[in-house]
Scaffold this active site. Structure first.
Site, PDB file in Angstrom:
ATOM      1  N   PHE A 133      32.172 105.268 -17.221  1.00 21.78           N
ATOM      2  CA  PHE A 133      31.997 104.802 -15.840  1.00 21.78           C
ATOM      3  C   PHE A 133      31.171 103.527 -15.839  1.00 21.78           C
ATOM      4  CE2 PHE A 133      29.875 104.508 -11.733  1.00 21.78           C
ATOM      5  CZ  PHE A 133      30.957 104.581 -10.880  1.00 21.78           C
ATOM      6  N   ASP A 218      26.138  99.554 -21.515  1.00 24.38           N
ATOM      7  CA  ASP A 218      25.914  99.827 -20.100  1.00 24.38           C
ATOM      8  C   ASP A 218      24.829 100.908 -20.021  1.00 24.38           C
ATOM      9  OD1 ASP A 218      25.854 100.806 -17.523  1.00 24.38           O
ATOM     10  OD2 ASP A 218      28.028 100.774 -17.250  1.00 24.38           O
ATOM     11  N   LYS A 247      20.060 101.427 -11.932  1.00 24.32           N
ATOM     12  CA  LYS A 247      19.518 102.624 -11.299  1.00 24.32           C
ATOM     13  C   LYS A 247      17.988 102.767 -11.316  1.00 24.32           C
ATOM     14  CE  LYS A 247      23.542 105.616 -11.165  1.00 24.32           C
ATOM     15  NZ  LYS A 247      24.704 105.016 -11.815  1.00 24.32           N
TER      16      LYS A 247
HETATM   17  C1  LIG Z   1      25.845 104.245 -11.616  1.00 24.96           C
HETATM   18  C2  LIG Z   1      26.473 103.533 -12.741  1.00 24.96           C
HETATM   19  C3  LIG Z   1      27.131 102.311 -12.550  1.00 24.96           C
HETATM   20  C4  LIG Z   1      27.347 101.708 -11.175  1.00 24.96           C
HETATM   21  O1  LIG Z   1      26.151 101.435 -10.514  1.00 24.96           O
HETATM   22  P1  LIG Z   1      26.162 101.156  -8.919  1.00 24.96           P
HETATM   23  O2  LIG Z   1      24.744 100.741  -8.633  1.00 24.96           O
HETATM   24  O3  LIG Z   1      26.562 102.424  -8.268  1.00 24.96           O
HETATM   25  O4  LIG Z   1      27.130 100.070  -8.681  1.00 24.96           O
HETATM   26  C5  LIG Z   1      27.635 101.668 -13.659  1.00 24.96           C
HETATM   27  N1  LIG Z   1      27.502 102.182 -14.901  1.00 24.96           N
HETATM   28  C6  LIG Z   1      26.866 103.339 -15.113  1.00 24.96           C
HETATM   29  C7  LIG Z   1      26.717 103.846 -16.520  1.00 24.96           C
HETATM   30  C8  LIG Z   1      26.346 104.065 -14.049  1.00 24.96           C
HETATM   31  O5  LIG Z   1      25.746 105.246 -14.271  1.00 24.96           O
END
Ligand SMILES: *Cc1c(COP(=O)(O)O)cnc(C)c1O
Length: 388
Positions: A133, A218, A247
């Site tokens: 994700f 990421d 986050k």
């Molecule tokens: C939450 C998340 C995203 C997206 O972040 P948003 O602030 O919701 O756009 C991307 N990559 C990872 C691994 C995430 O956990």
């Protein structure tokens, strides 16, 4: 009309109607609009790293908003410079940073940075992991390996090839000298808090080195102390070429960051990318407060307590506990995560039904030993109710 009904009538359907309406918080505790108290074991999805209403965060944000809330990128400000220097000082190699407002925007920056770098060498495709994700905007979504949220919005403007997460041989087969970059979460978050097999990230680093592709970590969910390390990749001794954060960084204020190591961090030229709000003074002040007030020693000790406590729970519905640091999934023998989430809320704990058979825990990094013990003590009863 009650709040839930009003929400349902005013909002688009993409979130459904959430089951609890929160009014305020303090530390790990939150209260809903009816005054019911909960211990927050999801922390706004690994975001509220200092918990709710932490005095240092309140002070930093209040002071900054009363001083200068916004400059745009036509002007620079001291909080952004302090934050950039602080973050770079926590990393293991020289780098440069770009600030965005969210995770998906941090990944958009990473995507464009990698594309710019790779196209100079005639490279043409990305590789990413199945079930990974990376966000909801089109660039980040094109790298996201969850079919259910991806496929209906394609086709996408770049070629992305997906490989099973954790399989180094699949990386070797898929990555050639034409690959621009490999996007990976050091532990997959939305897929169910799934750590990779030992040696996987090192293998990914080696394959990137031998093909010349960039390794993009990421760490939007895994960084800022969540795993007991400032950055999850540091636990594996692997340095990526690009790192994305969001986050937990702002402790609840919106901020994302894209970090480029070495030459990669110098790929953008003037005009190549930007954001009006990205790195605004208030979010930067919040992030500085987060970084100044987190205690990794505390994170490690309460994380071990939580994991040991949950692993000692002997219940027919509970299969296993996986994850890293204060970022765990309790894996169920049956697809009853939604029922666990509901039973937990009734018992006064907020948890997240992440997958049909996996319940995510990502409490504030200031959660106390007593609060951890309270969840562990209630967990068997929650599971029994969920199983009924
Ligand atoms: C939450 C998340 C995203 C997206 O972040 P948003 O602030 O919701 O756009 C991307 N990559 C990872 C691994 C995430 O956990």
């Amino acid at each position: 009309m009650n709040l839930f009904k009003r929400f349902e009538e005013a909002f688009m359907g993409n979130y459904g109607v959430p089951p609890v309406a929160l009014a305020r918080g303090e530390g790990t505790r939150v209260w809903d609009v009816d005054g019911k108290e909960y211990l927050d074991f999801i922390g706004g999805i690994a975001v509220s790293s200092l918990g709710h209403a932490h005095p240092a965060l309140v002070e930093a944000v209040s002071r900054q908003v009363a001083t200068l809330a916004h400059t745009s990128n036509l002007f620079l400000h001291e909080p952004e410079v302090l934050l950039a220097e602080k973050l770079l000082g926590m990393l293991d190699a020289p780098a440069r940073v770009f600030f965005a407002n969210s995770g998906t925007e941090a990944n958009e920056a990473a995507y464009k940075l990698a594309l710019k770098h790779g196209r100079r060498e005639g490279r043409s495709y990305f590789v990413a992991a199945e079930n990974g994700f990376h966000g909801r905007t089109i660039g980040a979504l094109s790298l996201t390996g969850k079919k259910a949220i991806r496929d209906q919005f394609g086709p996408f403007p770049v070629d992305v090839r997906f490989v099973p997460y954790g399989d180094a041989d699949a990386l070797k087969e898929t990555m050639t000298g034409d690959c621009i970059a490999l996007f990976l979460e050091p532990t997959q978050g939305e897929a169910g808090v799934v750590p990779p097999p030992v040696g996987y990230l090192e293998a990914a680093r080696e394959i990137c080195d031998s093909t010349g592709a960039l390794l993009v970590a990421d760490e939007i969910q895994s960084a800022i102390g969540r795993t007991g390390h400032w950055f999850a990749h540091q636990a594996d001794g692997v340095t990526p070429d690009i790192l994305t954060l969001a986050k937990g960084l702002g402790g609840g204020l919106p901020i994302g960051a894209c970090v480029g190591f070495g030459d990669v961090g110098r790929s953008f030229e003037k005009g190549d990318h930007g954001s009006t709000f990205g790195g605004n003074p208030v979010s930067c002040a919040a992030a500085l407060a987060v970084l100044d007030n987190l205690d990794l020693g505390h994170v490690r000790s309460v994380a071990a307590r939580l994991r040991d406590g949950l692993e000692a729970v002997d219940h027919p519905l509970l299969e296993s506990v996986r994850g890293r640091g204060l970022w765990l999934a309790t894996v169920l023998r049956e697809p009853r995560a939604a029922q666990v989430q509901e039973a937990a809320a009734a018992a006064g704990f907020l948890v997240n039904a992440l997958q049909p058979d996996a319940v995510r825990l990502a409490p504030p990094l200031v959660v106390t030993a007593d609060e951890v013990d309270a969840l562990v003590a209630s967990f068997p009863r929650i599971l029994t109710e969920a199983a009924a």
